[in-house]
Design a protein around this motif. Sequence first.
Motif, PDB file in Angstrom:
ATOM      1  N   GLY A 157      24.598  53.605  56.542  1.00 19.00           N
ATOM      2  CA  GLY A 157      25.749  54.026  55.764  1.00 19.00           C
ATOM      3  C   GLY A 157      26.996  53.953  56.605  1.00 19.00           C
ATOM      4  N   LEU A 158      28.110  53.820  55.959  1.00 18.01           N
ATOM      5  CA  LEU A 158      29.392  53.687  56.642  1.00 18.01           C
ATOM      6  C   LEU A 158      29.847  55.032  57.160  1.00 18.01           C
ATOM      7  N   ASP A 159      30.336  55.046  58.383  1.00 17.65           N
ATOM      8  CA  ASP A 159      30.803  56.287  58.991  1.00 17.65           C
ATOM      9  C   ASP A 159      31.940  56.870  58.160  1.00 17.65           C
ATOM     10  N   PRO A 160      31.889  58.190  57.865  1.00 14.93           N
ATOM     11  CA  PRO A 160      32.920  58.754  56.972  1.00 14.93           C
ATOM     12  C   PRO A 160      34.310  58.780  57.592  1.00 14.93           C
ATOM     13  N   ILE A 161      34.413  58.702  58.917  1.00  9.41           N
ATOM     14  CA  ILE A 161      35.743  58.742  59.552  1.00  9.41           C
ATOM     15  C   ILE A 161      36.307  57.328  59.679  1.00  9.41           C
ATOM     16  N   VAL A 162      35.492  56.435  60.260  1.00 14.49           N
ATOM     17  CA  VAL A 162      35.954  55.051  60.413  1.00 14.49           C
ATOM     18  C   VAL A 162      36.166  54.406  59.049  1.00 14.49           C
ATOM     19  N   GLY A 163      35.234  54.633  58.146  1.00 14.18           N
ATOM     20  CA  GLY A 163      35.313  53.977  56.845  1.00 14.18           C
ATOM     21  C   GLY A 163      35.832  54.862  55.748  1.00 14.18           C
ATOM     22  N   TRP A 164      36.685  55.792  56.109  1.00 14.59           N
ATOM     23  CA  TRP A 164      37.194  56.725  55.095  1.00 14.59           C
ATOM     24  C   TRP A 164      37.880  55.991  53.934  1.00 14.59           C
ATOM     25  N   GLU A 165      38.657  54.966  54.281  1.00 18.00           N
ATOM     26  CA  GLU A 165      39.366  54.254  53.218  1.00 18.00           C
ATOM     27  C   GLU A 165      38.393  53.550  52.274  1.00 18.00           C
ATOM     28  N   GLU A 166      37.308  52.994  52.844  1.00 22.09           N
ATOM     29  CA  GLU A 166      36.335  52.332  51.984  1.00 22.09           C
ATOM     30  C   GLU A 166      35.622  53.337  51.082  1.00 22.09           C
ATOM     31  N   TRP A 167      35.280  54.504  51.632  1.00 26.15           N
ATOM     32  CA  TRP A 167      34.695  55.562  50.788  1.00 26.15           C
ATOM     33  C   TRP A 167      35.661  55.926  49.654  1.00 26.15           C
ATOM     34  N   LYS A 168      36.908  56.055  50.019  1.00 23.97           N
ATOM     35  CA  LYS A 168      37.898  56.470  49.015  1.00 23.97           C
ATOM     36  C   LYS A 168      38.073  55.399  47.944  1.00 23.97           C
ATOM     37  N   THR A 169      38.132  54.109  48.366  1.00 19.28           N
ATOM     38  CA  THR A 169      38.292  53.047  47.370  1.00 19.28           C
ATOM     39  C   THR A 169      37.036  52.904  46.508  1.00 19.28           C
ATOM     40  N   LEU A 170      35.845  53.194  47.087  1.00 19.21           N
ATOM     41  CA  LEU A 170      34.623  53.159  46.265  1.00 19.21           C
ATOM     42  C   LEU A 170      34.687  54.217  45.164  1.00 19.21           C
ATOM     43  N   VAL A 171      35.131  55.422  45.540  1.00 21.51           N
ATOM     44  CA  VAL A 171      35.277  56.485  44.542  1.00 21.51           C
ATOM     45  C   VAL A 171      36.316  56.094  43.496  1.00 21.51           C
ATOM     46  N   ALA A 172      37.408  55.462  43.962  1.00 17.42           N
ATOM     47  CA  ALA A 172      38.441  55.030  43.012  1.00 17.42           C
ATOM     48  C   ALA A 172      37.901  53.989  42.049  1.00 17.42           C
ATOM     49  N   THR A 173      37.054  53.104  42.548  1.00 17.49           N
ATOM     50  CA  THR A 173      36.451  52.089  41.671  1.00 17.49           C
ATOM     51  C   THR A 173      35.589  52.751  40.598  1.00 17.49           C
ATOM     52  N   PHE A 174      34.783  53.751  41.012  1.00 15.46           N
ATOM     53  CA  PHE A 174      33.978  54.490  40.016  1.00 15.46           C
ATOM     54  C   PHE A 174      34.877  55.162  38.986  1.00 15.46           C
ATOM     55  N   GLU A 175      35.992  55.702  39.450  1.00 11.57           N
ATOM     56  CA  GLU A 175      36.892  56.371  38.513  1.00 11.57           C
ATOM     57  C   GLU A 175      37.448  55.371  37.496  1.00 11.57           C
ATOM     58  N   ARG A 176      37.812  54.141  37.969  1.00 12.75           N
ATOM     59  CA  ARG A 176      38.311  53.119  37.034  1.00 12.75           C
ATOM     60  C   ARG A 176      37.233  52.710  36.031  1.00 12.75           C
ATOM     61  N   ALA A 177      35.986  52.595  36.537  1.00 12.03           N
ATOM     62  CA  ALA A 177      34.902  52.209  35.635  1.00 12.03           C
ATOM     63  C   ALA A 177      34.693  53.263  34.552  1.00 12.03           C
TER      64      ALA A 177
END
Length: 959
Positions: free
Chosen positions: A158-178
């Motif tokens: 899994g992606l590190d929550p600190i290094v990949g914070w932006e990717e986690w956030k954009t993944l959540v944003a994608t779910f929100e758009r869906a």
Amino acid sequence: MVSTSPIDVLRAEFPLTFPIPTPLNNSDVLTARDAQREEDLLRNPFSFRSWWIAIQAANDSFNARVKTSKEEPGPSVLGPLAHPLARTALKRLTYLYESALVHFPGSFKLWKAYLQARANYVLGPQVMKKRAGGKKKFPDMKDALEEEKEDLEEWTGGLDPIVGWEEWKTLVATFERALMWLPKLPRLWLMYLSIFSHPQCPTILSHTHARRTYDRALRTLPPSLHGRIWVRYLLWAESRGGATMVAVYRRYLALDPGITEHYSSLLLSPEEPERRRPLEAAKLYLALARKAARGEYTSPEGKSPYQLLGDWLDIVEKRAEEVGLDIEETEASNAALKDKADPPNGNAFPNGPASPPYDEDEDQSSPRRLNIEHIVRKDGLNVYKDQAGRLWTGLATYWTKRAEFDRAKATFEAGMVDVLTIRDFTQIFDAYAEFSESIISAYMESLANPDEEEEEEETAETERGLDVKMKEFEELMDRRPFLVNDVLLRRNPNDVQEWEKRIAMWGDDDEKVAQTYTDALSTINPRKATANLHRLYINFAKFYEEGGVKGEAEGDLESARKVLEKATKVNLKAVEDLAEVWCEWAEMEIRRENYDEAIRVMQRAIVIPKDTKVNYHDHSLPVQARLFKSLKLWSFYIDLEESLGTTESAKTAYDRVLELKIANAQIIVNYAQFLEENKYFEESFKVYERGVELFTFPVSFEIWNIYLSKFTKRYGGTKLERTRDLFEQALEKCPPKSCKPIFLMYAKLEEDYGLAKRAMDIYDRGTGSVADEDKFEMFTIYITKAASNFGLPATRPIYQRAIEVLPDKQTAEMCLRFATMERKLGEIDRARAIYAHASQFCDPRVNANFWAEWNAFEIETGSEDTFREMLRIKRSVQAQFNTEASYIAAQMASKKGEVKQAEAESEMDVDPMAAMEREVGGGKKGPAFVAASSNPVAQKPRPETEANVEEIQISDDED
């Protein structure tokens, strides 16, 4: 020169997908080989198949390049994005999916594939679990939680929550758009909610944002789909614990209380003591127990209301200080509850059932602790009376855990005084004894390991406390029999036997014994008492009479009389019990040599009322009204009059018994015997006359027997006609089974004082009147008397009549005797005729003695023709019996001789007569007639190798 780490370089690359990669802002999303694909997509932008093929081709190309690539992956903190090709592939797939969604924003298939692809790059590859069987369609929430917990998603990396914070956030944003485009699809919501359970999920997303997302899912989806969301929501809340879990579960329990027991176990399960909530769990179990008792709740685990209350009590025992009030608060609460009036019963709302009033003891949000004493008494002891032992010990254990030992002791004592069964008492007593032993052990350990700073006064105080506890423990052990007796008497205060046991327990303590007698007699309800209540009064009177248990004090006769006087007024169950009380009173007076007083006591008891038509067995009347018909009482009074009174008073007593028609045969005999002893012979005979009139056979037979023997002995032949008349009266109604002794006595009278001819007539009458089982004996006596008086020839008509009258089995025996008599008279032919007549009743296989005797008779007196006739008759009779049911009985009787018969047949010689004799003779060894060794005339031994020359040869087939 400042060096930069690889992570800092990678951070510069992130975010990879924000803004959305396009050929304008990111040169990696397109290559020269993708030009043809782009042209096709630009020509057919609304062809879903074209977009789907392009996405699949890009994905396959990435997988093929990863397999052939030799580039080293980056740091492990990047998880699935550690490989450079993975980062490039994520950008290209994002570009393609986003471009496709511009034209197909409502495609579930496209959104699902897009979200899964994005999630795989952030969360890591999902672990696929093997399932056995299928899920229940509509499982209970408890079962659904267990199944869902086993099926929760797991990922590798899994992606590190600190290094990949932006990717986690954009993944959540994608779910929100869906979800903005497809808000009613539960599958998308479940995919979205699953990422919050990922171990690498950033905290800012996995807590508050996750809770709000769950709430939005419940608000958005229809109620029919809420179950799928609640399962994940509750599991997520369990993983978070604390206030979050409590808030979520409280919301769900308002809808479905079926998992309250599961929630209560969660409140007690955390390993960290500070996170446990025993007070809330106790209130939940208490509320469940009360609802189950009212029929408003059914436990999914099948627990009864008492079991739920027992779970509550377990929590109270283990977490006493956190759940319950202390002594001062308990006393204040009890006082407030006494002052508070009970709520009115009935329905206060005419339009519908009233909801239960608010109870703070069931409010899990209230921090107020519980009044354990009040709850145990109200919801436990008042409802589950058969489980009082467990409830009392639980309450005492609660006070013990709070170190309130005096209160615990008082609780144990109250429990032992309250319970109604031995099982409950034993449970409380054993716990009490264990509690006392633990306190004694604590004192002894304190004395064995004294503190160096402890002063001598404190040590002495500890020793005194130990002595007090030891004494209390010994007293408890000594009190056990009394406590057990108290339990039994509480269960049934009318148990006379238990009162007697309690009296015996006091031993020589006269004061306690007297007090126990008094308590028993004042407590017992005579109509509900067990057996022998009258014995309690009698023993109490003897206690006063004898001067206590040991008899050391002076006897108090007046007190004994008062006790018995009181007993005579008690409505006992049986008349005989009251009669025994009067008899014991009279015996007490006799022991004190107050003979006149004894007679006066009995005269009081036997007072005859004006109405003597009282039914002795009418239990609707008190026993005092039926006492005058007690034969036991009259018998005792008659004994007193015979021994202490006059003859006239005794005769009067006997006459009253006869007038009341309660006399039995023994009273008649005793009365007549008493008159005879006092020389009132004629009056005694009159009593016998009254007796035979009162009773019928077979009771009157005994009276007649005594009466006739007494009369004959008294008068002999002086009043012969009167005696004969008495015998005739006796025989007139006498049944056949009882008349034989009377006939014999009658005949003996005629033999001694009358005529022999009359005696023979009586014997003759007797043979026809007695029962069938007595006729043979009667004929035997008759024949004996006839032979002695008139000679043997005179017995012939008697024998002939006996043969006609007797049953078949006895006829054969009588014929044998008849034949023997004829042989004595020299009438051989008559004897042979008698044998022939009797043969029809004698089966050769059963009545072997008869045929043996006839055989011997023919050997001694017969000829070859007569012997042949005997054998012919024997074969004829055997054939006759073979066709009847007696064949089976004959076979069983002869079965015992089959083995011996087989041995005899194996050694049988060639003589046909011998073979025939073995066949029809019932398996007897050797011949009955033809063998010389058996012939009483010729006793010469037979040679072993040749036949006997004197043997008569007769064929079985000759007539």
